[in-house]
Design a protein around this motif. Structure first.
Motif, PDB file in Angstrom:
ATOM      1  N   LYS A   1       0.864  -1.196   0.000  1.00  0.00           N
ATOM      2  CA  LYS A   1       0.000   0.000   0.000  1.00  0.00           C
ATOM      3  C   LYS A   1       0.894   1.239   0.000  1.00  0.00           C
ATOM      4  O   LYS A   1       0.620   2.209  -0.693  1.00  0.00           O
ATOM      5  CB  LYS A   1      -0.920  -0.010   1.215  1.00  0.00           C
ATOM      6  CG  LYS A   1      -1.827   1.191   1.238  1.00  0.00           C
ATOM      7  CD  LYS A   1      -3.049   0.967   2.086  1.00  0.00           C
ATOM      8  CE  LYS A   1      -3.925   2.216   2.009  1.00  0.00           C
ATOM      9  NZ  LYS A   1      -5.131   2.074   2.770  1.00  0.00           N
ATOM     10  N   SER A   2       2.001   1.167   0.772  1.00  0.00           N
ATOM     11  CA  SER A   2       2.947   2.272   0.736  1.00  0.00           C
ATOM     12  C   SER A   2       4.314   1.841   1.255  1.00  0.00           C
ATOM     13  O   SER A   2       4.414   1.049   2.195  1.00  0.00           O
ATOM     14  CB  SER A   2       2.419   3.442   1.578  1.00  0.00           C
ATOM     15  OG  SER A   2       3.126   4.603   1.264  1.00  0.00           O
ATOM     16  N   LEU A   3       5.336   2.370   0.600  1.00  0.00           N
ATOM     17  CA  LEU A   3       6.727   2.164   1.024  1.00  0.00           C
ATOM     18  C   LEU A   3       7.165   3.483   1.656  1.00  0.00           C
ATOM     19  O   LEU A   3       7.186   4.521   0.994  1.00  0.00           O
ATOM     20  CB  LEU A   3       7.562   1.827  -0.216  1.00  0.00           C
ATOM     21  CG  LEU A   3       9.054   1.605  -0.042  1.00  0.00           C
ATOM     22  CD1 LEU A   3       9.331   0.404   0.861  1.00  0.00           C
ATOM     23  CD2 LEU A   3       9.719   1.381  -1.414  1.00  0.00           C
ATOM     24  N   VAL A   4       7.509   3.433   2.941  1.00  0.00           N
ATOM     25  CA  VAL A   4       7.678   4.665   3.729  1.00  0.00           C
ATOM     26  C   VAL A   4       9.136   4.842   4.161  1.00  0.00           C
ATOM     27  O   VAL A   4       9.803   3.861   4.503  1.00  0.00           O
ATOM     28  CB  VAL A   4       6.794   4.586   5.001  1.00  0.00           C
ATOM     29  CG1 VAL A   4       6.889   5.886   5.806  1.00  0.00           C
ATOM     30  CG2 VAL A   4       5.348   4.300   4.643  1.00  0.00           C
ATOM     31  N   GLY A   5       9.600   6.101   4.166  1.00  0.00           N
ATOM     32  CA  GLY A   5      10.933   6.376   4.706  1.00  0.00           C
ATOM     33  C   GLY A   5      12.020   6.292   3.657  1.00  0.00           C
ATOM     34  O   GLY A   5      13.154   5.904   3.939  1.00  0.00           O
ATOM     35  N   ILE A   6      11.658   6.689   2.428  1.00  0.00           N
ATOM     36  CA  ILE A   6      12.635   6.661   1.333  1.00  0.00           C
ATOM     37  C   ILE A   6      13.547   7.874   1.478  1.00  0.00           C
ATOM     38  O   ILE A   6      13.081   8.981   1.753  1.00  0.00           O
ATOM     39  CB  ILE A   6      11.899   6.691  -0.026  1.00  0.00           C
ATOM     40  CG1 ILE A   6      11.015   5.444  -0.144  1.00  0.00           C
ATOM     41  CG2 ILE A   6      12.881   6.798  -1.188  1.00  0.00           C
ATOM     42  CD1 ILE A   6       9.929   5.571  -1.173  1.00  0.00           C
ATOM     43  N   GLN A   7      14.834   7.653   1.286  1.00  0.00           N
ATOM     44  CA  GLN A   7      15.782   8.746   1.510  1.00  0.00           C
ATOM     45  C   GLN A   7      16.923   8.652   0.509  1.00  0.00           C
ATOM     46  O   GLN A   7      17.328   7.549   0.134  1.00  0.00           O
ATOM     47  CB  GLN A   7      16.316   8.603   2.946  1.00  0.00           C
ATOM     48  CG  GLN A   7      16.896   9.806   3.575  1.00  0.00           C
ATOM     49  CD  GLN A   7      16.020  11.044   3.533  1.00  0.00           C
ATOM     50  OE1 GLN A   7      16.182  11.874   2.649  1.00  0.00           O
ATOM     51  NE2 GLN A   7      15.093  11.174   4.474  1.00  0.00           N
ATOM     52  N   ARG A   8      17.437   9.792   0.078  1.00  0.00           N
ATOM     53  CA  ARG A   8      18.622   9.806  -0.781  1.00  0.00           C
ATOM     54  C   ARG A   8      19.818   9.277   0.017  1.00  0.00           C
ATOM     55  O   ARG A   8      19.904   9.517   1.226  1.00  0.00           O
ATOM     56  CB  ARG A   8      18.941  11.237  -1.227  1.00  0.00           C
ATOM     57  CG  ARG A   8      17.885  11.877  -2.115  1.00  0.00           C
ATOM     58  CD  ARG A   8      18.514  13.034  -2.889  1.00  0.00           C
ATOM     59  NE  ARG A   8      19.504  13.780  -2.144  1.00  0.00           N
ATOM     60  CZ  ARG A   8      19.318  15.010  -1.633  1.00  0.00           C
ATOM     61  NH1 ARG A   8      18.165  15.622  -1.779  1.00  0.00           N
ATOM     62  NH2 ARG A   8      20.296  15.615  -0.977  1.00  0.00           N
ATOM     63  N   PRO A   9      20.774   8.612  -0.658  1.00  0.00           N
ATOM     64  CA  PRO A   9      21.896   8.028   0.087  1.00  0.00           C
ATOM     65  C   PRO A   9      22.772   9.068   0.783  1.00  0.00           C
ATOM     66  O   PRO A   9      23.404   8.762   1.793  1.00  0.00           O
ATOM     67  CB  PRO A   9      22.704   7.281  -0.980  1.00  0.00           C
ATOM     68  CG  PRO A   9      22.141   7.662  -2.293  1.00  0.00           C
ATOM     69  CD  PRO A   9      20.804   8.280  -2.086  1.00  0.00           C
TER      70      PRO A   9
END
Ligand code: NIG
Ligand code: FE
Length: 414
Positions: free
Chosen positions: A9-17
């Motif tokens: 439903k959702s992928l949470v906490g995506i961040q650039r390296p």
């Protein structure tokens, strides 16, 4: 081994390296992709995206259908005292009757009570009890953990605690950082000669801890009735010679100037800050030193909650952690910590989740590999039950939404 998680439903906490730590209002940004997939190769996050671009099933060795579920990076709990010999529910009753934390400590309870029990505990018993607690917190979503000594309060027993932590590091599939907290309280035997205890820490214990590589950090309980500002500085300076960076307990019960000292000494974090004044917040503004707030400790002790809103306004970098210990916080449940950060520290769900993941990882210096959904980071994450939104997680306080735990790319069965 390739594991493909589909239909999230959702992928949470995506961040650039390159984003390794967040300050103030930056914490409001919690990136997510709805209707998402995530591919894990070996131990690592290999790729992710929207379902319309999902790789074919044939690419994976294992497929998880995550319809209705959210995926979060694991909690990074950067402050705990999870190795202890016995619980202290007798103090729980004293607290109900109205005794303060300081009064219980002065009456021989508190840390000295745990130290007396620690002295006679075997390494084996300590390891097996702590292992059960680590398993519990892993099931509650924790995927990185810091553990302090500090119930030994003697040369031999501090080393015994640190050796137990070393064994935990070698046993569990999560990163564990060890912190030497010999300066947690003045032991009874040194009550009339505190400088002798401090000299023992500096001259004997720190060199041995360093020789055996038993600690990553040093901590001091800088507080009225425990260690003075000057003693704290003395211990931090001695530790620095052995490469032990500080993470210190400050401003839990009174304003001590310890926050300012921590910033000066390049502390990784200054922890507690329930009694923090404007000067301390100013000292932390835009600094690398992280303010690690422990709202479940405030809740359990009925002491003030840290002024997180003002810290966020002043661009302080905040982590939240459990403080799991037998006296002031007998719980390591980071879901409750995130809820309390929202309810009592008035942090938004996004701020609290960033504080419990990326900034928690930064407070253990592992945010290059943990704390967010980023290609190339270690796949330590959890899938939730069916949920309606990110905010449902802290909203449903006292409940754990974790349904599946993945550590180093593998489903964790405990
Ligand atoms: O972080 N404040 C000092 N140390 C712990 C409590 C230790 C104890 O009461 O056993 C804390 O709250
Ligand atoms: Fe603590």
């Amino acid at each position: 081994m390739r594991l493909l998680i589909k239909n999230l439903k959702s992928l949470v906490g995506i961040q650039r390296p390159d984003v390794r730590q967040l300050w103030g209002l930056e914490m409001q940004q919690l990136s997510q992709i709805d209707n998402a997939w995530l591919l894990i190769e070996g131990e690592m996050i290999a790729d992710f995206g929207e379902m319309q671009n999902c790789p074919p099933d044939s690419l994976a060795d294992q497929i998880i259908d995550a319809t209705g579920k959210f995926c979060f990076p694991s909690w990074c709990d950067s402050h705990s005292h999870i190795v202890f010999a016995a619980s202290r529910e007798e103090e729980f009753k004293m607290k109900i009757e109205g005794k303060t934390y300081a009064e219980i400590a002065a009456a021989g309870g508190g840390i000295l009570n745990s130290a007396a029990k620690m002295a006679t505990a075997t390494e084996e018993d300590l390891f097996s009890a702590a292992s059960e607690r680590v398993k519990d917190v892993i099931k509650q979503g924790t995927g990185a953990l810091e553990i302090k000594s500090g119930y030994g309060l003697s040369y031999e027993t501090e080393l015994k605690m640190l050796r137990v932590i070393k064994r935990l590091k070698e046993t569990f599939p999560i990163p564990i950082k060890a912190t030497l907290l010999a300066a947690h309280a003045i032991p009874k035997a040194y009550a009339n000669n505190r400088s002798e205890y401090i000299d023992m820490i500096i001259d004997k214990l720190i060199p041995e801890v360093s020789r055996e590589h038993l600690a990553d950090y040093v901590d001091v309980f800088c507080e009225e009735g425990f260690f003075t500002l000057q003693e704290t500085k003395q211990i931090l300076d001695a530790s620095a010679k052995y490469g032990l960076k500080p993470k210190i307990h400050v401003n839990q019960l009174s304003v001590s100037g310890g926050v300012e000292l921590g910033v000066q000494e390049n502390a990784i974090s200054v922890d507690h800050l329930e009694e923090t004044n404007e000067a301390a917040i100013q000292a932390l503004s835009k600094q690398n030193t992280i303010a690690t707030l422990l709202p479940s400790c405030s809740f359990y002790l009925n002491i003030p909650f840290a002024n997180a809103r003002e810290m966020i306004n002043q661009q302080v970098s905040i982590a939240i952690a459990s403080d799991y210990n037998p006296g002031s916080t007998p719980s390591g449940n980071m879901n409750l910590v995130v809820s309390l950060a929202c309810i009592k520290l008035k942090m938004t769900p996004e701020e609290a989740i960033n504080a419990a993941t990326l900034n928690g990882a930064a407070a253990m210096e592992i945010s290059d590999n943990y704390g967010s959904i980023t290609k190339g980071k270690v796949a330590n994450l959890f899938l939730t039950r069916n949920m309606s939104s990110v905010a449902f997680l802290p909203y449903s306080f006292g409940q754990n939404q974790q349904e599946l735990i993945i550590l180093k790319g593998n489903v964790y069965h405990g």
